[in-house]
Design a protein around this motif. Structure first.
Motif, PDB file in Angstrom:
ATOM      1  N   GLU A   1      -7.808   8.839  -2.577  1.00 12.49           N
ATOM      2  CA  GLU A   1      -6.735   9.824  -2.655  1.00 12.49           C
ATOM      3  C   GLU A   1      -5.456   9.074  -2.988  1.00 12.49           C
ATOM      4  O   GLU A   1      -5.200   7.991  -2.435  1.00 12.49           O
ATOM      5  CB  GLU A   1      -6.599  10.567  -1.324  1.00 12.49           C
ATOM      6  CG  GLU A   1      -5.653  11.749  -1.379  1.00 12.49           C
ATOM      7  CD  GLU A   1      -5.711  12.585  -0.105  1.00 12.49           C
ATOM      8  OE1 GLU A   1      -4.899  13.521  -0.015  1.00 12.49           O
ATOM      9  OE2 GLU A   1      -6.549  12.304   0.773  1.00 12.49           O
ATOM     10  N   ARG A   2      -4.675   9.597  -3.899  1.00 14.94           N
ATOM     11  CA  ARG A   2      -3.488   8.917  -4.394  1.00 14.94           C
ATOM     12  C   ARG A   2      -2.588   8.481  -3.230  1.00 14.94           C
ATOM     13  O   ARG A   2      -2.211   9.285  -2.385  1.00 14.94           O
ATOM     14  CB  ARG A   2      -2.727   9.852  -5.337  1.00 14.94           C
ATOM     15  CG  ARG A   2      -1.566   9.229  -6.072  1.00 14.94           C
ATOM     16  CD  ARG A   2      -2.021   8.235  -7.123  1.00 14.94           C
ATOM     17  NE  ARG A   2      -2.771   8.834  -8.215  1.00 14.94           N
ATOM     18  CZ  ARG A   2      -3.340   8.123  -9.194  1.00 14.94           C
ATOM     19  NH1 ARG A   2      -3.246   6.797  -9.190  1.00 14.94           N
ATOM     20  NH2 ARG A   2      -4.013   8.723 -10.157  1.00 14.94           N
ATOM     21  N   GLY A   3      -2.297   7.176  -3.181  1.00 11.41           N
ATOM     22  CA  GLY A   3      -1.426   6.630  -2.155  1.00 11.41           C
ATOM     23  C   GLY A   3      -2.110   6.282  -0.852  1.00 11.41           C
ATOM     24  O   GLY A   3      -1.467   5.757   0.073  1.00 11.41           O
ATOM     25  N   LYS A   4      -3.428   6.503  -0.750  1.00  5.85           N
ATOM     26  CA  LYS A   4      -4.127   6.263   0.515  1.00  5.85           C
ATOM     27  C   LYS A   4      -5.241   5.232   0.404  1.00  5.85           C
ATOM     28  O   LYS A   4      -5.961   4.986   1.362  1.00  5.85           O
ATOM     29  CB  LYS A   4      -4.682   7.579   1.069  1.00  5.85           C
ATOM     30  CG  LYS A   4      -3.582   8.579   1.425  1.00  5.85           C
ATOM     31  CD  LYS A   4      -4.150   9.811   2.096  1.00  5.85           C
ATOM     32  CE  LYS A   4      -3.030  10.779   2.489  1.00  5.85           C
ATOM     33  NZ  LYS A   4      -3.568  11.996   3.158  1.00  5.85           N
ATOM     34  N   GLY A   5      -5.400   4.623  -0.770  1.00  4.26           N
ATOM     35  CA  GLY A   5      -6.410   3.598  -0.929  1.00  4.26           C
ATOM     36  C   GLY A   5      -7.760   4.139  -1.367  1.00  4.26           C
ATOM     37  O   GLY A   5      -7.967   5.352  -1.482  1.00  4.26           O
ATOM     38  N   CYS A   6      -8.670   3.204  -1.634  1.00  8.40           N
ATOM     39  CA  CYS A   6     -10.026   3.535  -2.067  1.00  8.40           C
ATOM     40  C   CYS A   6     -11.020   3.134  -0.986  1.00  8.40           C
ATOM     41  O   CYS A   6     -10.856   2.082  -0.335  1.00  8.40           O
ATOM     42  CB  CYS A   6     -10.339   2.796  -3.384  1.00  8.40           C
ATOM     43  SG  CYS A   6     -11.948   3.206  -4.104  1.00  8.40           S
TER      44      CYS A   6
ATOM     45  N   CYS B   1      -9.830   6.150  -8.307  1.00 10.67           N
ATOM     46  CA  CYS B   1     -10.547   5.225  -7.424  1.00 10.67           C
ATOM     47  C   CYS B   1     -10.204   3.774  -7.761  1.00 10.67           C
ATOM     48  O   CYS B   1      -9.900   2.968  -6.870  1.00 10.67           O
ATOM     49  CB  CYS B   1     -12.053   5.441  -7.531  1.00 10.67           C
ATOM     50  SG  CYS B   1     -12.632   7.006  -6.820  1.00 10.67           S
ATOM     51  N   ILE B   2     -10.256   3.436  -9.039  1.00  4.99           N
ATOM     52  CA  ILE B   2      -9.984   2.055  -9.445  1.00  4.99           C
ATOM     53  C   ILE B   2      -8.523   1.696  -9.205  1.00  4.99           C
ATOM     54  O   ILE B   2      -8.213   0.598  -8.708  1.00  4.99           O
ATOM     55  CB  ILE B   2     -10.397   1.855 -10.912  1.00  4.99           C
ATOM     56  CG1 ILE B   2     -11.924   1.852 -11.025  1.00  4.99           C
ATOM     57  CG2 ILE B   2      -9.817   0.559 -11.484  1.00  4.99           C
ATOM     58  CD1 ILE B   2     -12.461   1.929 -12.434  1.00  4.99           C
ATOM     59  N   GLU B   3      -7.605   2.597  -9.518  1.00  5.81           N
ATOM     60  CA  GLU B   3      -6.184   2.300  -9.288  1.00  5.81           C
ATOM     61  C   GLU B   3      -5.874   2.140  -7.807  1.00  5.81           C
ATOM     62  O   GLU B   3      -5.116   1.246  -7.414  1.00  5.81           O
ATOM     63  CB  GLU B   3      -5.323   3.388  -9.917  1.00  5.81           C
ATOM     64  CG  GLU B   3      -5.335   3.351 -11.444  1.00  5.81           C
ATOM     65  CD  GLU B   3      -4.516   4.451 -12.094  1.00  5.81           C
ATOM     66  OE1 GLU B   3      -4.325   4.373 -13.320  1.00  5.81           O
ATOM     67  OE2 GLU B   3      -4.079   5.383 -11.373  1.00  5.81           O
ATOM     68  N   GLU B   4      -6.460   2.988  -6.971  1.00  2.00           N
ATOM     69  CA  GLU B   4      -6.207   2.883  -5.540  1.00  2.00           C
ATOM     70  C   GLU B   4      -6.871   1.647  -4.925  1.00  2.00           C
ATOM     71  O   GLU B   4      -6.472   1.193  -3.849  1.00  2.00           O
ATOM     72  CB  GLU B   4      -6.672   4.146  -4.817  1.00  2.00           C
ATOM     73  CG  GLU B   4      -5.754   5.327  -5.013  1.00  2.00           C
ATOM     74  CD  GLU B   4      -4.365   5.082  -4.432  1.00  2.00           C
ATOM     75  OE1 GLU B   4      -4.271   4.654  -3.270  1.00  2.00           O
ATOM     76  OE2 GLU B   4      -3.364   5.303  -5.143  1.00  2.00           O
ATOM     77  N   ALA B   5      -7.874   1.093  -5.613  1.00  2.00           N
ATOM     78  CA  ALA B   5      -8.495  -0.155  -5.163  1.00  2.00           C
ATOM     79  C   ALA B   5      -7.743  -1.381  -5.673  1.00  2.00           C
ATOM     80  O   ALA B   5      -8.136  -2.515  -5.378  1.00  2.00           O
ATOM     81  CB  ALA B   5      -9.955  -0.212  -5.621  1.00  2.00           C
ATOM     82  N   GLY B   6      -6.688  -1.143  -6.454  1.00  2.00           N
ATOM     83  CA  GLY B   6      -5.880  -2.240  -6.961  1.00  2.00           C
ATOM     84  C   GLY B   6      -6.173  -2.625  -8.392  1.00  2.00           C
ATOM     85  O   GLY B   6      -5.637  -3.625  -8.889  1.00  2.00           O
TER      86      GLY B   6
END
Length: 248
Positions: free
Chosen positions: A120-125, A207-212
Motif C-alpha cells: 500500500e502506498r507509503g506503508k511498504g511491501c 509493490c516494487i516501489e514500496e520495496a525500494g
C-alpha cells in the motif's frame, strides 16, 4: 488493501481448482490465449470488490472498463496464462487499486507456489506477511536478472537482450507475475518483459516501489518494455537496453 487481499484469495481458489486440469483454450483477437480459469478468476475478483466498494469502477483484462474510472480496481485475473496452460506454477492474479491515475495498492499472488507480495502506498511491501526489501546488487555484472526474451526481442531489443545475458552475473527466463515477484521480494535484482498491458504492471509497480525498487517503461515497436529492478542497477539496466535498441 484488505479488499484486494480478499479478492486475491478468491482468484487463487479458482486458479488452484483449474490448475493441471483440462482447459477450454481460446485465442483472443490480440493473439493471446484465454481459458475458463482466467474468466472465472476475474468474476470472482469482481464479485468481492464490487460487493465491498460498489462506488469504484474496474479495468479488467477480460471484462474491460466498467463504472467509475477515477477510483478503480485494475485486474489481471491470471498473469501468465501460457504458463498455466503448460501446467507451470509461475503465474497468478495481479490486482491493484488506482485513484486519480496513481496506483495506491497492489497484490501479486502466486497461488500454485504459495507466494504473495502486496503493498500500500507509503506503508511498504510485504512478502507473505513480513516486510520485504529489494536486493542489494549494485551493478549489472553482479546481478541476477530474469527476462521474457521473445516478446522483448519483438519490441526491437533482441540484440540488447542477447548482450544483456552476457553482461549480467546470472540470467534466467522467468516472466509475468513471477518475474515481478522476484524483484519485489529481493530474490532477483531485475526483470524485463516486452509489450505489457496496464493490468500487467499496475500491481507490480506499487509493490516494487514500496520495496525500494524502480520500474520503468521503455519505448519499442509495439508497447515497449517494462523494466523493473532494485534501484541500484536501474539506470545502468535501462541504459544498457536503450543502447541496444534496434530502431528499424
Amino acid at each position: 488493501m484488505d479488499a484486494l487481499l480478499e479478492a486475491a484469495d478468491a482468484a487463487d481458489e479458482v486458479l488452484k481448482r483449474y490448475y493441471r486440469q483440462p482447459l477450454d483454450i481460446r485465442i483472443k483477437p490480440d493473439g493471446s490465449p484465454v481459458t475458463q480459469a482466467d474468466q472465472e478468476s476475474e468474476k470472482a475478483v469482481l464479485d468481492v470488490l464490487q460487493r465491498r466498494f460498489p462506488e469504484c469502477g474496474a479495468l479488467g483484462e477480460e471484462t474491460g472498463q466498467q463504472g467509475n474510472q477515477a477510483s478503480r480496481f485494475i485486474i489481471d485475473p491470471l498473469d501468465g496464462t501460457k504458463s498455466f496452460i503448460h501446467r507451470l506454477p509461475f503465474c497468478g492474479p495481479l490486482l491493484a487499486f488506482e485513484r486519480d491515475g496513481i496506483v495506491q495498492a497492489g497484490v501479486v499472488s502466486l497461488p500454485m507456489l504459495g507466494e504473495r507480495v502486496w503493498a500500500e502506498r507509503g506503508k511498504g511491501c510485504f512478502w507473505n506477511g513480513k516486510k520485504c526489501r529489494v536486493s542489494t546488487a549494485k551493478t549489472l555484472k553482479e546481478s541476477f536478472v530474469t527476462a521474457e526474451w521473445t516478446r522483448s526481442g519483438k519490441e526491437g531489443y533482441g540484440n540488447a537482450m542477447m548482450a544483456l545475458s552476457q553482461a549480467v552475473g546470472h540470467e534466467r527466463g522467468y516472466s509475468d507475475a513471477f518475474g515481478y515477484f522476484l524483484v519485489a521480494s529481493g530474490l532477483s535484482d531485475g526483470f524485463v518483459e516486452g509489450y505489457p498491458h496496464y493490468w500487467d504492471v499496475a500491481a507490480p509497480t506499487v509493490c516494487i516501489e514500496e520495496a525500494g525498487g524502480r520500474i520503468s517503461h521503455l519505448p519499442g515497436k509495439f508497447n515497449g518494455l517494462s523494466v523493473a529492478s532494485n534501484s541500484a542497477i536501474h539506470d545502468e539496466f535501462c541504459g544498457f537496453l536503450k543502447d541496444g535498441y534496434e530502431k528499424t
